[in-house]
Design a protein around this motif. Structure first.
Motif, PDB file in Angstrom:
ATOM      1  N   PRO A 170      24.757  -8.171 -67.483  1.00  0.00           N
ATOM      2  CA  PRO A 170      25.501  -9.010 -68.504  1.00  0.00           C
ATOM      3  C   PRO A 170      27.099  -9.247 -68.298  1.00  0.00           C
ATOM      4  N   ASP A 171      27.396  -8.025 -67.607  1.00  0.00           N
ATOM      5  CA  ASP A 171      29.098  -7.995 -67.647  1.00  0.00           C
ATOM      6  C   ASP A 171      29.291  -9.112 -66.638  1.00  0.00           C
ATOM      7  N   ASP A 172      28.102  -9.275 -65.302  1.00  0.00           N
ATOM      8  CA  ASP A 172      28.485  -9.869 -64.129  1.00  0.00           C
ATOM      9  C   ASP A 172      27.222 -10.493 -63.443  1.00  0.00           C
ATOM     10  N   PRO A 173      27.031 -11.957 -63.585  1.00  0.00           N
ATOM     11  CA  PRO A 173      25.366 -12.375 -63.419  1.00  0.00           C
ATOM     12  C   PRO A 173      25.082 -11.948 -62.064  1.00  0.00           C
ATOM     13  N   GLU A 174      26.992 -12.227 -60.359  1.00  0.00           N
ATOM     14  CA  GLU A 174      26.538 -11.881 -59.954  1.00  0.00           C
ATOM     15  C   GLU A 174      26.029 -10.778 -59.359  1.00  0.00           C
ATOM     16  N   GLU A 175      24.956 -10.436 -60.498  1.00  0.00           N
ATOM     17  CA  GLU A 175      24.917  -8.857 -59.918  1.00  0.00           C
ATOM     18  C   GLU A 175      23.085  -8.646 -60.651  1.00  0.00           C
ATOM     19  N   TYR A 176      22.504  -8.041 -59.639  1.00  0.00           N
ATOM     20  CA  TYR A 176      21.066  -7.308 -60.425  1.00  0.00           C
ATOM     21  C   TYR A 176      20.732  -6.416 -60.369  1.00  0.00           C
ATOM     22  N   ARG A 177      19.810  -5.578 -61.469  1.00  0.00           N
ATOM     23  CA  ARG A 177      19.515  -4.272 -61.654  1.00  0.00           C
ATOM     24  C   ARG A 177      18.443  -4.394 -60.401  1.00  0.00           C
ATOM     25  N   THR A 178      18.961  -2.968 -59.721  1.00  0.00           N
ATOM     26  CA  THR A 178      17.761  -2.057 -58.713  1.00  0.00           C
ATOM     27  C   THR A 178      16.840  -0.908 -59.558  1.00  0.00           C
ATOM     28  N   PRO A 179      16.638  -0.001 -58.825  1.00  0.00           N
ATOM     29  CA  PRO A 179      16.486   1.444 -59.106  1.00  0.00           C
ATOM     30  C   PRO A 179      17.352   2.699 -58.906  1.00  0.00           C
ATOM     31  N   ASP A 180      19.126   1.891 -58.298  1.00  0.00           N
ATOM     32  CA  ASP A 180      19.924   3.131 -58.275  1.00  0.00           C
ATOM     33  C   ASP A 180      21.034   1.985 -58.976  1.00  0.00           C
ATOM     34  N   GLY A 181      21.109   0.957 -59.967  1.00  0.00           N
ATOM     35  CA  GLY A 181      22.177   0.490 -60.327  1.00  0.00           C
ATOM     36  C   GLY A 181      21.671  -1.062 -60.366  1.00  0.00           C
TER      37      GLY A 181
END
Length: 820
Positions: free
Chosen positions: A345-356
């Motif tokens: 939600p703070d950076d749409p260029e990132e996505y959630r993985t098992p490690d963050g």
């Protein structure tokens, strides 16, 4: 007045003369690209002279002193007959169709760019073995020799289509052939859309238990209940479905139900009247003009090889040598999974993985569009695979806010060795050797059926994904990509692929049916392409102690529908018999006449009979009445009759008869009520579209196949020259399979079936036969554009012999490629 008449006559004469000149000019320009089969041509890049003998069906017999020259000859022959088709397929793989066709194909290009198939093909070149690299390079050189000849001799740009669509023809590259294999994998992949439909249906149904009715598992051991999709997908999801997304032009992903099929069966010597092994194969794909299949023979150092090729790919994909024959059917391996990817939600260029959270792997790409400004799109990849837009495949219906959808697929490998495996298979000398070299196949996954002199076998080839036993949806629904147990854990070993070697009964085969029932995660699939045709096939195979080439041909051309034989007694159980003759012109009398015809029918989907049309229209109307009330617009996604669903409803399996009750009406309707209303619906539709004389109806008029030119097939007037139309027998669930479109205004048009048929008899190998659905040439002015089509329609074949003297005896030309 006389003066006016003279001027009108002069104008009319001038108009006729101009029209004749225009037609003559067009014909001249188009005919310039007609290939000459009888010539001697100096070419660079060969090690010795090559001879291409065209038999009377224009099938090339390529004679060369080395394998490299044989592949060179195949490339040249493919480019002679199918240059436009090859270049169109390459542009599809590259996502460059819009450079020729404008905005109409932007969505198609966008999907192919996001999948990045061509980049993956380029990366895969270095992973091929030396023999395959040599074959790919020689084949490309042969294609380019034809392109050079066209340019040097002004041969009409090589294909008449290039006068309408001006585009440069780039030289062929080895990566192009690998890219075409990946496009074929895309055309045969159907699990993505199955996952989407299951998720959309889950959201649309008020009772989650009813999902097992409308999307039942194939008969066999059951599976554990799945979670509701809403429980898997965090966030707010719509509880209604949008309209079904239309297919854009030249979209390589087929509609649901058309993602590949096929039949194959083989008999060992003790089940053969001639004491030699037998194999029959008919791969099913969408129909087009020309056919995707091209018949060819090559003389390699390992011996002669003959069968079906696909222009652009330098191998005989289905066929035989003196020692080995092989056929392919779609395995329905679940080799695709959709993943929900949660955005930061703070950076749409990132996505959630098992490690963050992790940044997407991105790259910008520019799509050039004819007559319009180019567009730039950003490709995004996660650890699971490429991100797909919500506008395609109705993904927006099942993607919660703050998430995107990615795709894991075995074909998305930069180390794909399928080309090497295909060439090694073609050069194998035994079933054992063929099974060993086939471990290199990655995608598309197929059931490979093999025979040599004394052995029959079938093995699933292609990479099987390894899934965690704790996978939340078992690969049947899109699942959260940040949960480690949902992610793929590599691949299962080739030894775990199902294999049937020298079966005790002496016969092995596949109609895309369920072949094995292993528990998840070592299963093959929960979704299979057939649960009906296999019943008919089993009866035909077990009905004879021994088989012949002709009995295998008879099975390929069988038109009896086991679905009709099973469902008609169920749905018409309380409708068949009426004591009195009802008044003519009433709906009741019309229904009585239809039921009387169906009561005497044996289930054969013969093109000359009225009963198949009445039956098909009734089943289609019945399914729509059963599901429209519950699914609303989503019912449009169920374009084809689901036999297991209707059987569950009318047998009331697990309370499935509840589908017969119309929720929005006060009375409680029975299944007999719905069956009667659906029959009336069908008869009204038939009267409006085909006339009221039921006994005069012909299934073939509704079940006609149009082998349509993929680009010019809808152009007024021109379509009458480039399309090939034929009335056909068969249907959705017959061995002679002709899948209907399922869409108005021609819901029963034949759109998908056996574009290639082959039957190989090792008791007398040169008595083997094969056929493609149109002809060898892709040039609509050639007599070989459609000369095989009528043979195919009538269920006839041409000889499949490796005897070069037979090819020479009635050749239509001999091309000699000589060193300069």
């Amino acid at each position: 007045m006389a003066r006016v008449f003279r001027w009108l006559l002069r104008l009319a004469t001038a108009f006729v003369v101009l029209a004749v000149l225009a037609v003559a000019t067009v014909y001249y320009l188009a005919s310039r690209s007609l290939p000459s089969y009888d010539k001697t041509l100096p070419v660079a890049g060969t090690t010795a002279d090559i001879e291409i003998v065209r038999d009377n069906s224009a099938i090339p017999h390529i004679l060369a002193l080395s394998d490299r020259d044989a592949f060179f000859g195949l490339g040249y022959a493919h480019a002679q007959d199918r240059l436009w088709q090859m270049m169109l397929l390459r542009r599809t793989a590259q996502g460059r169709l819009s450079e020729m066709f404008g905005r109409a194909t932007v969505e198609t290009d966008t999907l192919l760019r996001r999948l990045d198939l061509y980049t993956l093909a380029v990366q895969s070149v270095e992973h091929q073995d030396a023999r395959t690299l040599d074959a790919l390079e020689a084949y490309a050189a042969g294609v380019n020799a034809r392109i050079s000849e066209i340019n040097a001799r002004s041969l009409g740009r090589g294909a008449p289509e290039y006068f309408l669509f001006d585009a440069a023809i780039a030289p062929w590259q080895p990566a192009d052939s690998i890219a075409l294999i990946k496009v074929m994998a895309l055309q045969l992949a159907g699990h993505l859309e199955e996952e989407v439909l299951r998720a959309r249906t889950s959201l649309a149904l008020d009772d989650a238990a009813r999902l097992a009715d409308i999307l039942p598992d194939s008969p066999g051991t059951g599976v554990a209940a799945l979670p509701d999709y809403a429980a898997l997908a965090p966030g707010v999801l719509p509880r209604h479905a949008s309209a079904q997304s239309p297919r854009p032009p030249l979209f390589p992903v087929p509609a649901r139900g058309l993602a590949g099929a096929s039949n194959v069966w083989a008999a060992a010597p003790d089940r053969s009247a001639g004491r030699g092994t037998l194999l029959a194969n008919d791969p099913h794909l969408g129909f087009s003009a020309p056919s995707i299949w091209y018949l060819a023979r090559m003389e390699l150092q390992s011996g002669g090889v003959i069968g079906g090729t696909i222009p652009g790919i330098p191998t005989v994909l289905v066929g035989r040598t003196e020692a080995l024959a092989w056929g392919l059917t779609s395995s329905y391996l679940d080799d695709q999974d959709l993943f929900l990817e949660e955005l930061n939600p703070d950076d749409p260029e990132e996505y959630r993985t098992p490690d963050g959270f992790k940044r997407f792997r991105t790259r910008k790409t520019i799509i050039e569009i004819k007559d319009h400004a180019p567009i730039t799109i950003t490709l995004r990849w996660t650890e699971n695979g490429p991100v797909l837009p919500g506008s395609q495949f109705n993904l927006g219906d099942i993607t919660p806010q703050g998430h995107v959808m990615s795709l894991a697929w075995t074909a998305l490998s930069p180390e794909d060795t399928s080309a090497s495996a295909a060439i090694a298979l073609m050069m194998s000398g035994s079933v054992e050797e063929a099974l060993e070299v086939s471990r290199g196949f990655m995608a598309p996954s197929q059931n490979l059926t093999l025979i040599d002199d004394d052995t029959v076998a079938m093995k699933l080839i292609g990479t099987m994904p390894r899934r965690d036993p704790a996978h939340q949806s078992r690969g049947r629904l899109p699942s959260p990509g940040w949960i480690a147990t949902n992610r793929w854990q590599g691949a299962l070993p080739y030894t775990s692929n199902p294999e049937f070697l020298a079966p005790v009964g002496g016969i092995v085969g596949n109609t895309n049916n369920k072949v094995i029932d292993r528990p998840f995660p070592n299963h093959v699939s929960y979704h299979w392409g057939d649960s009906q045709r296999v019943q008919r096939w089993r009866g035909l195979m077990q009905g004879r102690k021994v088989h012949t080439r002709d009995s295998f041909v008879e099975a390929q051309l069988d038109t009896v529908s086991p679905v009709a034989r099973t469902l008609l007694p169920l749905i018409g159980a309380d409708l068949w018999y009426t004591e009195e003759t009802l008044p003519e012109g009433t709906p009741e009398r019309r229904r009585q006449r239809a039921l009387a015809l169906l009561a005497e029918w044996n289930g054969a989907m013969n093109e000359h009979l009225p009963e198949p049309l009445i039956y098909a229209a009734w089943l289609r109307a019945l399914q729509d009445r059963l599901i429209r009330d519950d699914l609303g617009p989503l019912a449009d996604a169920y374009t084809h009759v689901q036999p297991l669903f209707i059987e569950r409803v009318f047998r009331n399996v697990d309370g499935a008869s509840i589908w017969c009750d119309v929720r929005r009406s006060a009375p409680r309707e029975t299944c007999t009520d719905i069956a009667r209303l659906a029959l009336d619906d069908a008869l009204i539709w038939i009267e409006e579209t085909h006339g009221s004389a039921l006994e005069s109806l012909r299934w073939g008029d509704a079940h006609a196949v149009t082998h349509k030119h993929e680009v010019l097939g809808d152009v007024p007037l021109l379509r009458y020259f480039v399309n090939i139309r034929q009335t056909t027998s068969g249907g959705d669930h017959t061995l002679m399979r002709g899948v209907t479109s399922g869409r108005d205004p021609d819901p029963f048009a034949n759109v998908h079936g056996a574009g290639y048929r082959g039957v190989y008899d090792f008791a007398d190998p040169d008595s083997s036969v094969f056929i493609n659905a149109t002809g060898q040439s892709g040039h609509f002015l050639s007599r070989h554009y459609d000369d095989l089509g009528q043979l195919w329609r009538r269920g006839e074949y041409v000889p499949m012999s490796l005897d070069i003297d037979l090819a020479r005896a009635a050749s239509v030309g001999i091309t000699r490629l000589v060193k300069p």
